[in-house]
Design a protein around this motif. Structure first.
Motif, PDB file in Angstrom:
ATOM      1  N   LEU A  80       9.268  -1.199  -9.451  1.00  0.00           N
ATOM      2  CA  LEU A  80       8.402  -0.841  -8.321  1.00  0.00           C
ATOM      3  C   LEU A  80       6.967  -1.339  -8.511  1.00  0.00           C
ATOM      4  O   LEU A  80       6.360  -1.855  -7.579  1.00  0.00           O
ATOM      5  CB  LEU A  80       8.428   0.663  -8.058  1.00  0.00           C
ATOM      6  CG  LEU A  80       7.755   1.120  -6.773  1.00  0.00           C
ATOM      7  CD1 LEU A  80       8.364   0.438  -5.550  1.00  0.00           C
ATOM      8  CD2 LEU A  80       7.844   2.636  -6.627  1.00  0.00           C
ATOM      9  N   GLU A  81       6.442  -1.224  -9.711  1.00  0.00           N
ATOM     10  CA  GLU A  81       5.083  -1.728  -9.948  1.00  0.00           C
ATOM     11  C   GLU A  81       5.036  -3.239  -9.721  1.00  0.00           C
ATOM     12  O   GLU A  81       4.118  -3.759  -9.075  1.00  0.00           O
ATOM     13  CB  GLU A  81       4.629  -1.395 -11.366  1.00  0.00           C
ATOM     14  CG  GLU A  81       3.217  -1.851 -11.650  1.00  0.00           C
ATOM     15  CD  GLU A  81       2.718  -1.405 -13.017  1.00  0.00           C
ATOM     16  OE1 GLU A  81       1.504  -1.511 -13.237  1.00  0.00           O
ATOM     17  OE2 GLU A  81       3.528  -0.964 -13.855  1.00  0.00           O
ATOM     18  N   LEU A 102       3.861  -8.174  -6.407  1.00  0.00           N
ATOM     19  CA  LEU A 102       4.377  -9.374  -5.746  1.00  0.00           C
ATOM     20  C   LEU A 102       4.131  -9.353  -4.242  1.00  0.00           C
ATOM     21  O   LEU A 102       3.830 -10.392  -3.640  1.00  0.00           O
ATOM     22  CB  LEU A 102       5.871  -9.538  -6.040  1.00  0.00           C
ATOM     23  CG  LEU A 102       6.213  -9.911  -7.476  1.00  0.00           C
ATOM     24  CD1 LEU A 102       7.720  -9.850  -7.705  1.00  0.00           C
ATOM     25  CD2 LEU A 102       5.649 -11.273  -7.847  1.00  0.00           C
ATOM     26  N   LEU A 103       4.231  -8.183  -3.633  1.00  0.00           N
ATOM     27  CA  LEU A 103       3.946  -8.081  -2.200  1.00  0.00           C
ATOM     28  C   LEU A 103       2.477  -8.389  -1.922  1.00  0.00           C
ATOM     29  O   LEU A 103       2.153  -9.091  -0.963  1.00  0.00           O
ATOM     30  CB  LEU A 103       4.315  -6.703  -1.664  1.00  0.00           C
ATOM     31  CG  LEU A 103       5.808  -6.426  -1.513  1.00  0.00           C
ATOM     32  CD1 LEU A 103       6.057  -4.956  -1.211  1.00  0.00           C
ATOM     33  CD2 LEU A 103       6.415  -7.310  -0.428  1.00  0.00           C
ATOM     34  N   ARG A 104       1.600  -7.877  -2.767  1.00  0.00           N
ATOM     35  CA  ARG A 104       0.162  -8.160  -2.590  1.00  0.00           C
ATOM     36  C   ARG A 104      -0.122  -9.646  -2.756  1.00  0.00           C
ATOM     37  O   ARG A 104      -0.902 -10.227  -2.004  1.00  0.00           O
ATOM     38  CB  ARG A 104      -0.659  -7.340  -3.571  1.00  0.00           C
ATOM     39  CG  ARG A 104      -0.745  -5.897  -3.155  1.00  0.00           C
ATOM     40  CD  ARG A 104      -1.792  -5.136  -3.915  1.00  0.00           C
ATOM     41  NE  ARG A 104      -1.941  -3.828  -3.309  1.00  0.00           N
ATOM     42  CZ  ARG A 104      -1.970  -2.684  -3.985  1.00  0.00           C
ATOM     43  NH1 ARG A 104      -1.908  -2.703  -5.300  1.00  0.00           N
ATOM     44  NH2 ARG A 104      -2.093  -1.552  -3.355  1.00  0.00           N
ATOM     45  N   GLY A 164       0.812  -1.220   0.000  1.00  0.00           N
ATOM     46  CA  GLY A 164       0.000   0.000   0.000  1.00  0.00           C
ATOM     47  C   GLY A 164       0.840   1.262   0.000  1.00  0.00           C
ATOM     48  O   GLY A 164       0.574   2.205  -0.753  1.00  0.00           O
ATOM     49  N   VAL A 165       1.866   1.282   0.817  1.00  0.00           N
ATOM     50  CA  VAL A 165       2.756   2.454   0.892  1.00  0.00           C
ATOM     51  C   VAL A 165       3.423   2.690  -0.457  1.00  0.00           C
ATOM     52  O   VAL A 165       3.436   3.814  -0.975  1.00  0.00           O
ATOM     53  CB  VAL A 165       3.821   2.261   1.995  1.00  0.00           C
ATOM     54  CG1 VAL A 165       4.923   3.295   1.880  1.00  0.00           C
ATOM     55  CG2 VAL A 165       3.179   2.313   3.366  1.00  0.00           C
ATOM     56  N   ARG A 197       3.379   5.721  -3.352  1.00  0.00           N
ATOM     57  CA  ARG A 197       4.625   6.380  -3.783  1.00  0.00           C
ATOM     58  C   ARG A 197       4.802   6.260  -5.298  1.00  0.00           C
ATOM     59  O   ARG A 197       5.253   7.197  -5.948  1.00  0.00           O
ATOM     60  CB  ARG A 197       5.822   5.785  -3.062  1.00  0.00           C
ATOM     61  CG  ARG A 197       5.868   6.208  -1.620  1.00  0.00           C
ATOM     62  CD  ARG A 197       7.109   5.702  -0.940  1.00  0.00           C
ATOM     63  NE  ARG A 197       7.069   6.059   0.476  1.00  0.00           N
ATOM     64  CZ  ARG A 197       7.996   5.717   1.337  1.00  0.00           C
ATOM     65  NH1 ARG A 197       9.054   5.019   0.956  1.00  0.00           N
ATOM     66  NH2 ARG A 197       7.895   6.076   2.595  1.00  0.00           N
ATOM     67  N   LEU A 198       4.452   5.123  -5.847  1.00  0.00           N
ATOM     68  CA  LEU A 198       4.561   4.927  -7.288  1.00  0.00           C
ATOM     69  C   LEU A 198       3.664   5.912  -8.037  1.00  0.00           C
ATOM     70  O   LEU A 198       4.089   6.522  -9.022  1.00  0.00           O
ATOM     71  CB  LEU A 198       4.203   3.484  -7.666  1.00  0.00           C
ATOM     72  CG  LEU A 198       4.233   3.140  -9.158  1.00  0.00           C
ATOM     73  CD1 LEU A 198       5.612   3.372  -9.750  1.00  0.00           C
ATOM     74  CD2 LEU A 198       3.787   1.695  -9.371  1.00  0.00           C
ATOM     75  N   ARG A 199       2.439   6.095  -7.567  1.00  0.00           N
ATOM     76  CA  ARG A 199       1.534   7.057  -8.210  1.00  0.00           C
ATOM     77  C   ARG A 199       2.123   8.461  -8.176  1.00  0.00           C
ATOM     78  O   ARG A 199       2.086   9.174  -9.179  1.00  0.00           O
ATOM     79  CB  ARG A 199       0.158   7.041  -7.542  1.00  0.00           C
ATOM     80  CG  ARG A 199      -0.684   5.840  -7.912  1.00  0.00           C
ATOM     81  CD  ARG A 199      -2.122   5.980  -7.451  1.00  0.00           C
ATOM     82  NE  ARG A 199      -2.278   6.025  -6.015  1.00  0.00           N
ATOM     83  CZ  ARG A 199      -2.377   4.951  -5.224  1.00  0.00           C
ATOM     84  NH1 ARG A 199      -2.333   3.743  -5.744  1.00  0.00           N
ATOM     85  NH2 ARG A 199      -2.525   5.086  -3.930  1.00  0.00           N
TER      86      ARG A 199
END
Length: 117
Positions: A63-64, A69-71, A44-45, A49-51
């Motif tokens: 980063l995307e 992958l984290l999700r 989420g963080v 930040r990517l946006r």
């Protein structure tokens, strides 16, 4: 985590982990934290930040993919940073809770303010 262990974990086939491995082998400094946090919290963080980065025309390497992958991982992760020798790049890495596998990696450009002198 010892350097040779980190090198082995970064031996994946994606661009960001390959670049992190090259930086590490070139003498980059690194740290891996002992604490773990929910992967979704980090996703989420970094999605936010990517946006913001994209609004400024910045597209960080991996980063995307890291957010995705984290999700998908859905379990706690421990994080680490690798700072390139030239101080231009920081690699953000996430590992499984036990540190046995790389979950995701991304390369971020470091923002270094220039001295006015």
């Amino acid at each position: 985590m010892e350097r040779h262990v980190l090198e082995k974990l970064l031996s994946g086939d994606d661009e960001a982990s390959a670049a992190a491995l090259a930086a590490l082998r070139s003498g980059a400094t690194y740290s891996v934290w002992d604490t773990t946090h929910p992967a979704e919290q980090h996703a989420g963080v970094f999605a936010r930040r990517l946006r913001r980065m994209r609004l400024r025309g910045v597209e960080p390497l991996g980063l995307e993919r890291m957010v995705q992958l984290l999700r998908e991982h859905g379990r706690p992760v421990c994080g680490g940073l690798i700072n390139s020798v030239d101080q231009k790049w920081t690699f953000l890495c996430y590992f499984t809770e036990d540190g046995s596998a790389l979950v995701a990696c991304a390369r971020l450009q470091r923002w270094v303010e220039q001295s006015p002198l």
